[in-house]
Design an enzyme around this catalytic site. Structure first.
Site, mmCIF file in Angstrom:
data_model
loop_
_atom_site.group_PDB
_atom_site.id
_atom_site.type_symbol
_atom_site.label_atom_id
_atom_site.label_comp_id
_atom_site.label_asym_id
_atom_site.label_seq_id
_atom_site.Cartn_x
_atom_site.Cartn_y
_atom_site.Cartn_z
ATOM 1 C CD GLU A 103 45.862 60.362 52.284
ATOM 2 O OE1 GLU A 103 45.102 60.562 53.232
ATOM 3 O OE2 GLU A 103 45.573 60.663 51.125
ATOM 4 C CD GLU A 129 43.810 57.767 48.272
ATOM 5 O OE1 GLU A 129 43.189 58.799 48.613
ATOM 6 O OE2 GLU A 129 44.147 56.885 49.064
HETATM 7 C C1 BGC Z 1 42.407 58.727 51.830
HETATM 8 C C2 BGC Z 1 41.148 57.970 51.479
HETATM 9 C C3 BGC Z 1 39.957 58.898 51.536
HETATM 10 C C4 BGC Z 1 40.159 59.991 50.525
HETATM 11 C C5 BGC Z 1 39.024 61.001 50.461
HETATM 12 C C6 BGC Z 1 42.456 60.113 51.266
HETATM 13 O O1 BGC Z 1 42.854 60.993 52.273
HETATM 14 O O2 BGC Z 1 43.532 57.981 51.540
HETATM 15 O O3 BGC Z 1 41.037 56.882 52.334
HETATM 16 O O4 BGC Z 1 38.756 58.233 51.334
HETATM 17 O O5 BGC Z 1 41.323 60.708 50.803
HETATM 18 O O6 BGC Z 1 38.879 61.665 51.670
#
Ligand code: BGC
Length: 444
Positions: free
Chosen positions: A168, A351
């Site tokens: 990111e 993610e």
């Molecule tokens: C990030 C994580 C973060 C998650 C929730 C993403 O932007 O890669 O490190 O914990 O979102 O905010």
């Protein structure tokens, strides 16, 4: 009864979870690790609940238990990040092999458990000495990042085949250099954001080339947080705001690596620090693109903010514990756009998940029905995209464990496994069992 199972996904689909070094490891002083920007940010009192990542999940010492949890959930993949300040305590110079020893053990443990290790080189823990020399605002960081990439792959690429460069870059640039909510806490607005984005792109390009020159047969890629941008109203100003946000949030990174292109909307603003040859240098034919998806971005014109853009009313009736709208179909839109406009690159969800205000029930378990529904709804969209021909190869949820949620500290829980921050005890939540059942498939 789940509405989805692994039978709805392509064969060899990757199932698992993601984590990051700073958010779970703890042990910040162990084995010669140096300071990073988040240590400094926390020491300056910038974490909302006053916590630090000193303990976090103590994964540095409890990683065996965490690997076992993944194995028991039938995961076949795991994305983790490597802490740059463990490998180069001052960001450059001599390699600290003791820092690499930790990942060496972890990788062997994962492979023994049948779990594919997917390593990310940079999940935000920039060595403080590099920040002191300008961090992502300048070019000095590019060489050290490529050297770091080479040092880590020299040690681990005999066993780790999947390498993600960044996590990111847009979030790092916008919140770390533009708005100041994240480390290193700069409030430089547009220029800070665009410089930090461009220099991460350049560092990524340099690292990809350095790794490719040293190794054959690796899967090289990066991880981007993408979010379809929409205007919050039918006003022309809000449409322009959404287009601008799309350029900043999505296109700088996506078009940078896949097309070697600075978004035309931003070209003038970036002209002062984009040099001849940069566009070629940020492009690289990656093998795999990781996507982090949380929600759409509904934007409106807000005069005085960077790019005159701010978040608007998302017109949504479901929100997570972060206050983020729940919009699973945005993930479908995103995957479809990658198919139609970017040549259908191999992608995986690196993610996706949600924080909720978890309650521990009398039986000691977190019955996190909202998180289960969140994950299920998003899996349905991933399956729909796969059916419609999108080249999507895996789903890793965020996150394996409750962890240090950056500026929110320990107050926001994203895990499918609960962590007691006093004892470090791990307790799988219903969402953990849900994913495991999905993986097991219909025959169960
Ligand atoms: C990030 C994580 C973060 C998650 C929730 C993403 O932007 O890669 O490190 O914990 O979102 O905010």
């Amino acid at each position: 009864m789940s509405r989805i199972s692994s039978a709805d996904f392509p064969p060899d689909f990757l199932w698992g979870a993601s984590t990051s070094s700073y958010q779970i490891e703890g042990a910040l002083d162990a084995d010669g690790r140096g300071p990073c920007v988040w240590d400094t940010f926390a020491a300056a009192g910038k974490i909302q609940d006053g916590s630090t990542a000193a303990g976090a999940c103590d994964h540095y010492h409890r990683w065996r238990e965490d690997v076992l949890l993944m194995q028991q959930a039938r995961f076949n993949a795991y994305r983790f990040s490597i802490a740059w300040p463990r490998v180069f305590p001052t960001g450059r110079g001599a390699v600290n092999e003791r820092g690499l020893d930790f990942y060496d053990r972890l990788v062997d443990g994962l492979l023994a458990a049948g779990i594919r290790p997917m390593a990310c080189l940079y999940h935000w823990d920039l060595p403080q000495p590099l920040e002191d020399r300008g961090g992502w605002l300048g070019r000095e960081v590019i060489g050290p990042f490529a050297d770091y990439a080479v040092a880590v792959t020299r040690r681990l690429a005999d066993r780790v085949k999947d390498w993600m460069m960044l996590n990111e870059p847009n979030v790092v640039a916008i919140f770390g250099y533009g708005l100041g909510d994240h480390a290193p806490g700069h409030t430089l607005g547009e220029v800070g954001i665009l410089k930090a984005l461009h220099h991460q792109n350049l560092a990524q390009g340099a690292a990809l080339r350095a790794i490719a020159a040293a190794h054959n047969g690796l899967t090289l890629g990066t991880v981007l947080n993408l979010s379809p941008a929409r205007p919050s109203s039918d006003r022309a100003e809000d449409a322009a705001a959404a287009a601008m946000w799309d350029a900043v949030w999505n296109r700088t990174s996506l078009d940078g690596v896949l097309r070697g292109r600075i978004p035309p909307l931003l070209a003038e603003r970036m002209a002062g620090f984009v040099l001849p040859g940069d566009e070629a240098a940020i492009r690289f034919p990656i093998d795999l693109l990781g996507i982090n998806y949380y929600s759409r971005s509904t934007m409106q014109e807000v005069k005085g903010r960077p790019f005159d853009v701010g978040w608007g009313d998302p017109h949504c009736d479901r929100f997570t514990g972060m206050g983020w709208p729940v919009q699973p179909d945005g993930l479908y839109d995103l995957l479809l756009e990658l198919k139609t406009a970017y040549g259908n690159p191999a992608t995986y969800i690196a993610e996706n998940g949600a924080a909720y205000d978890d309650q521990v029930a009398a039986d000691g378990v977190v019955h996190d029905a909202e998180r289960v529904r969140f994950i299920e709804d998003h899996l349905l969209e991933v399956a729909r995209a796969a059916r419609d021909g999108c080249n999507v190869t895996g789903y890793l949820c965020w996150s394996l464990l409750d962890n240090f949620e950056w500026a929110f500290g320990l107050s926001k829980r994203f895990g499918i496994v609960r962590v007691d921050y006093d004892t470090f005890e791990r307790t799988p939540k219903d969402s953990y069992r849900f994913i495991s059942e999905v993986i097991r498939g219909r025959e169960s």
